[in-house]
Write a protein that holds these residues in place. Structure first.
Motif, mmCIF file in Angstrom:
data_model
loop_
_atom_site.group_PDB
_atom_site.id
_atom_site.type_symbol
_atom_site.label_atom_id
_atom_site.label_comp_id
_atom_site.label_asym_id
_atom_site.label_seq_id
_atom_site.Cartn_x
_atom_site.Cartn_y
_atom_site.Cartn_z
ATOM 1 N N PHE B 175 2.849 8.617 8.623
ATOM 2 C CA PHE B 175 3.387 7.289 8.052
ATOM 3 C C PHE B 175 2.723 7.421 6.622
ATOM 4 O O PHE B 175 1.465 7.633 6.276
ATOM 5 C CB PHE B 175 2.468 6.344 8.732
ATOM 6 N N ALA B 177 2.374 4.919 3.009
ATOM 7 C CA ALA B 177 2.291 3.492 2.469
ATOM 8 C C ALA B 177 3.563 3.122 1.588
ATOM 9 O O ALA B 177 4.006 2.158 1.432
ATOM 10 C CB ALA B 177 1.008 3.124 2.060
ATOM 11 N N ASP B 216 6.943 3.280 3.750
ATOM 12 C CA ASP B 216 6.664 2.017 3.739
ATOM 13 C C ASP B 216 6.068 1.197 4.682
ATOM 14 O O ASP B 216 5.740 0.308 5.239
ATOM 15 C CB ASP B 216 8.050 0.982 3.689
ATOM 16 N N ILE B 218 1.850 0.724 6.070
ATOM 17 C CA ILE B 218 0.587 0.904 5.688
ATOM 18 C C ILE B 218 -0.203 0.806 6.937
ATOM 19 O O ILE B 218 -0.319 -0.436 7.755
ATOM 20 C CB ILE B 218 0.294 -0.376 4.834
ATOM 21 N N GLY B 220 -3.279 0.338 9.433
ATOM 22 C CA GLY B 220 -4.404 -0.768 9.109
ATOM 23 C C GLY B 220 -3.785 -2.093 8.728
ATOM 24 O O GLY B 220 -4.338 -3.188 9.005
ATOM 25 N N GLN B 221 -2.505 -2.172 8.259
ATOM 26 C CA GLN B 221 -1.733 -3.434 7.971
ATOM 27 C C GLN B 221 -0.594 -3.501 8.920
ATOM 28 O O GLN B 221 -0.374 -4.409 9.886
ATOM 29 C CB GLN B 221 -1.517 -3.713 6.441
ATOM 30 N N THR B 222 0.465 -2.615 8.758
ATOM 31 C CA THR B 222 1.640 -2.586 9.415
ATOM 32 C C THR B 222 1.474 -2.217 10.998
ATOM 33 O O THR B 222 2.003 -2.975 12.001
ATOM 34 C CB THR B 222 2.639 -1.716 8.783
ATOM 35 N N TYR B 223 0.646 -1.115 11.192
ATOM 36 C CA TYR B 223 -0.089 -0.896 12.547
ATOM 37 C C TYR B 223 -1.495 -0.667 12.478
ATOM 38 O O TYR B 223 -1.955 0.011 11.548
ATOM 39 C CB TYR B 223 0.596 0.423 13.130
ATOM 40 N N THR B 224 -2.211 -0.747 13.429
ATOM 41 C CA THR B 224 -3.540 -0.423 13.641
ATOM 42 C C THR B 224 -3.719 0.920 14.210
ATOM 43 O O THR B 224 -2.720 1.176 14.909
ATOM 44 C CB THR B 224 -4.591 -1.523 14.425
ATOM 45 N N GLU B 227 -3.133 0.340 17.905
ATOM 46 C CA GLU B 227 -1.755 0.325 18.163
ATOM 47 C C GLU B 227 -1.102 1.587 18.295
ATOM 48 O O GLU B 227 -0.255 1.857 19.361
ATOM 49 C CB GLU B 227 -0.817 -0.632 17.258
ATOM 50 N N GLU B 232 2.051 2.415 20.913
ATOM 51 C CA GLU B 232 3.087 3.487 20.136
ATOM 52 C C GLU B 232 3.317 4.794 20.558
ATOM 53 O O GLU B 232 4.151 5.660 20.363
ATOM 54 C CB GLU B 232 2.964 3.519 18.525
ATOM 55 N N ASN B 404 -10.997 3.307 0.317
ATOM 56 C CA ASN B 404 -9.993 2.117 0.742
ATOM 57 C C ASN B 404 -10.509 1.399 1.786
ATOM 58 O O ASN B 404 -10.624 2.152 2.890
ATOM 59 C CB ASN B 404 -8.605 2.657 0.637
ATOM 60 N N PRO B 405 -10.549 0.285 2.077
ATOM 61 C CA PRO B 405 -11.090 -0.394 3.075
ATOM 62 C C PRO B 405 -9.805 -0.882 4.041
ATOM 63 O O PRO B 405 -10.101 -1.422 5.312
ATOM 64 C CB PRO B 405 -11.519 -1.678 2.640
ATOM 65 N N LEU B 406 -8.676 -0.812 3.654
ATOM 66 C CA LEU B 406 -7.607 -1.297 4.566
ATOM 67 C C LEU B 406 -7.566 -0.752 6.106
ATOM 68 O O LEU B 406 -7.349 -1.490 6.836
ATOM 69 C CB LEU B 406 -6.273 -0.994 3.898
#
Lengths: 296, 470
Positions: B175, B177, B216, B218, B220-224, B227, B232, B404-406
């Motif tokens: 994945f 970003a 595309d 991210i 932490g945002q799109t999937y944790t 998840e 998944e 990066n904290p995301l």
């Protein structure tokens, strides 16, 4: 490629695009944005997610033509595609019960407050929206907001619709008349957000502004979106994009938004000399004086 | 060809890397190093003494069997050389260009004791470039293991881990970003040092091996992470999301127009293609005078890039002396040849504005070296009253990044240290079973090859975890 399933003009130069982006739609919360790249040589721009439908896997973007990239984006029709849509990005809006929440949106900033309004209502708040535009045709989403707000007050600079004057004029009266405003959320042109902050400051009302600085990656890597908040450097993409409006350095934000003004004008000129030299789309008008390349 | 005696090998001088002339490259983004000719490569390979106890292998973070691939070049058997190289390193065209060989394999080369080490990096690049031009056959796919691994980030660590896991039959999804795979290899390292086409080709090789890359997204945002593991269907995760947020000095003027982080400047130019001018929609400011603050490879990349975009002078400001610069010697040399001005023992204290909020100068203070600090390097101390101004219109901050904290902030149970970097064990496993991590998110700012070493080590550990359930 991210397919556009619906496209319509909401106001002059303001377009609503419904885009297939199922991964984004399933995680969208109010306050989130996406980074969009229109075509393979396109720049990356941030756009707030105005709405989403996880079931159908779509998100809604509301885009104002302010420069070459947004003009290209707004020129797309249903069935066409956007090269990249990445997100959702940013920290979501804090949604909590405050009693009476007031949302102040200006122009396409109204797209930011729409999902916030619905969420704030859901947790039991009384929700009032104050939305502004230059004139009647620039006031957007009034009907949509009416569905999830207790009251919606349109304001126009020229008095052609609703209250004759700036949103801040109405907001001032609203605060005085009701006396129960517990939270103000605002999104729109920087001078408007700054003025909203000054209206609420003497009342000590918590006020959150959704900022729209220039971004590249949107994930914290480039630091281009840095803003000064309470004297500290913050990155709008990972620390925001929403901040306490009483501590934001709006003057600094305004200034940084002009960084690429010359390049943006050149890009606009190039676009209008070449492929899109189409008079029906206002080919010879000047680039908008709004925050170019940093649409809300 | 009869084998050479060691004494004959010792007599061969190190073959020089052909470079483009400094005048030509001052304004061009074309690659500086041109690569060995086949004759130079064969000659260089004969300098290798084929040590029984080859120190170079241990000096390589991914443990390439260096004497074996070098010997194959000497025998002019490039298919064999490529097989050996790719068996240990899935990205040789990249490492052959950007590895700091002088502190790794070449530093411990026995020939370095008396003269120049074997040009291992140049030979690696030679074989990788040959393979890219001449080899199209698919690798024999291993039997599928039936297990799925998610990789977060398509930089050097993530791609290496992906390649190694696919060799072992695991289904890998990477994945990314951004909109293009490669991470720092495409957004950070400039075209003149590592052309994006080389990265694309090595990514394509991984795709042919069955590695799936999704842009595309991210994590932490799109999937944790949760998840990925729970809904998944991934059996393990490798986090290699890279360096994070650029660090600023905290001096006055850093929000002025004309101030960039090196990450932003390089991303606009490299990833977004601003160096191609009007062909790209992404703007970048160019100027007659630029100051870059920092002494690492990123600072060198930024200052050499600004030189190519027209900066004159392009000045590098570094608070310690030339000796302490963490940048590779070759980068410093190239920068000097291209006319970069070095202001060492000098630190910015303020960025000064003109009346319209644009950068007009950098105020600096002279430094001197005091006692050694925690890093073992002598601490730079400001000399009172030595302030002076360097006129410039662009200031680029290249002093490093922080985590990066995301991803970490949306991953409960993932232990991090006080700087926000992920804590891992000797197998690169995090505090969450089945979740591994490597590269800059673990190490802070490091190198491409160290991230690749982590990716390779983690792949072996993930393989063991998936097979043994441990």
């Amino acid at each position: 490629m991210f397919k556009i399933v619906q496209a319509e003009w909401l106001a002059p130069k303001v377009r609503r695009l419904m885009v297939e982006a199922p991964r984004v739609a399933r995680r969208h919360q109010p306050g989130h944005f996406v980074i969009v790249r229109v075509h393979e040589e396109g720049e990356r721009i941030p756009l707030t997610i105005a709405d989403s439908d996880a079931g159908h896997g779509t998100i809604t973007l509301i885009v104002q033509v302010v420069g070459a990239t947004t003009e290209r984006l707004c020129g797309l029709e249903a069935g066409e595609g956007i090269s990249n849509v990445a997100g959702p990005l940013g920290r979501p809006t804090d949604i909590e019960y405050v009693g009476h929440a007031v949302l102040v949106g200006g122009g396409v900033g109204t797209a930011v407050i729409y999902p916030q309004a619905a969420a704030l209502r859901e947790v039991g708040n009384r929700v009032t929206a104050v939305i502004g535009g230059r004139s009647r045709e620039y006031v957007i989403l009034e009907a949509e907001l009416a569905q999830c707000c207790d009251d919606v007050f349109p304001c126009t600079d020229d008095g052609s619709y609703g209250y004759h004057g700036f949103v801040t004029g109405w907001l001032k009266d609203l605060i005085d008349d009701t006396g129960d405003v517990g939270l103000v959320l605002t999104a729109g042109p920087v001078p408007m957000m700054r003025a909203v902050a000054e209206v609420t400051r003497p009342h000590g009302i918590r006020t959150i502004a959704s900022l729209n600085p220039i971004m590249v990656d949107g994930t914290g890597m480039c630091g281009g979106c840095r803003v000064t908040v309470d004297g500290q450097m913050k990155f709008a993409c990972v620390d925001g994009p929403e901040f306490d409006a009483h501590t934001v350095d709006f003057a600094g934000l305004t200034d940084r938004l002009t960084t690429y003004r010359n390049q943006e004008q050149l890009a606009w000129n190039r676009l209008h000399e070449t492929a899109l030299g189409d008079h029906s789309r206002g080919a010879h008008c000047q680039m908008s004086g709004l925050e170019a390349a940093a649409p809300v | 060809m009869p084998a050479l005696k060691p004494s004959e090998r010792m007599k061969i001088p190190r073959q020089r890397m052909p470079e483009r002339e400094a005048d030509e490259r001052r304004t061009a983004f074309i690659e500086v190093n041109r690569g060995y000719t086949s004759q130079a490569a064969v000659t260089e390979s004969m300098r290798c003494l084929q040590c029984k106890d080859a120190k170079c292998i241990a000096g390589c973070p991914v443990g390439i069997d260096i004497p074996a691939f070098v010997d194959a070049i000497a025998r002019d058997d490039l298919p064999a050389a490529a097989d050996i190289l790719f068996a240990d390193n899935v990205l040789p065209g990249i490492t052959g260009r950007v590895c700091p060989q002088e502190t790794q394999c070449e530093e411990v080369c026995v020939r370095a004791k008396k003269g120049d080490p074997v040009g291992i990096g140049y030979l690696e690049r030679y074989v990788a470039d040959w393979a890219r031009e001449h080899r199209r056959e698919l690798f024999d796919p291993p039997p599928p293991s039936g297990r799925r691994v998610a990789i977060v980030g398509s930089g050097p660590g993530g791609l290496t881990c992906a390649g190694e896991l696919s060799k072992r039959g695991h289904a890998v999804t990477v994945f990314e970003a951004l909109h293009r795979p490669g991470g720092v290899l495409v957004y950070g390292i400039p075209e003149f040092r590592l052309p994006n086409a080389i990265v694309d080709a090595e990514v394509e090789t991984l795709r042919r091996r069955g590695v799936e890359i999704v842009t595309d997204v991210i994590i932490g945002q799109t999937y944790t992470i949760r998840e990925l593991m729970r809904t998944e269907g991934f059996d393990a995760v490798f986090i290699a999301n890279g360096a994070g947020l650029p660090i600023f000095q905290g001096i006055p003027g850093e929000n002025l127009k004309g101030v960039y982080s090196a990450n932003e400047f390089l991303t606009r130019v490299n990833l977004m293609g601003a160096y191609r001018g009007e062909e790209s929609d992404t703007p970048v400011l160019t100027s007659t005078r630029t100051v870059v603050c920092g002494g690492g490879n990123t600072a060198m990349d930024a200052v050499r890039t600004s030189r190519r975009l027209g900066a004159d002078p392009a000045t590098l400001v570094y608070r310690r002396s030339r000796r302490e610069m963490p940048a590779r010697a070759e980068e410093v040399k190239h920068a000097e040849e291209e006319g970069v001005v070095f202001e060492v023992l000098c630190n910015p204290v303020e960025i000064l504005a003109d009346e319209n909020g644009w950068v007009r100068a950098t105020r600096c203070i002279r430094m001197e070296l005091g006692e050694p600090d925690a890093s073992g390097r002598r601490r730079p101390v400001p000399i009172p009253g030595s302030e002076f101004d360097i006129p410039c219109q662009i200031f680029i901050q290249a002093i490093g990044t922080r985590a990066n904290p995301l991803l970490t902030q949306t991953t409960p149970g993932l232990n991090t240290n006080k700087w926000g970097n992920i804590i891992v064990d000797e197998n690169n496993m995090t505090s969450i079973p089945g979740v591994f991590a490597g590269g800059d998110i673990v190490r802070g700012g490091a190198t491409v090859i160290l991230a690749m070493g982590d990716g390779k080590r983690a792949a072996a550990a993930i393989d063991a975890y998936l097979r043994n359930g441990e």
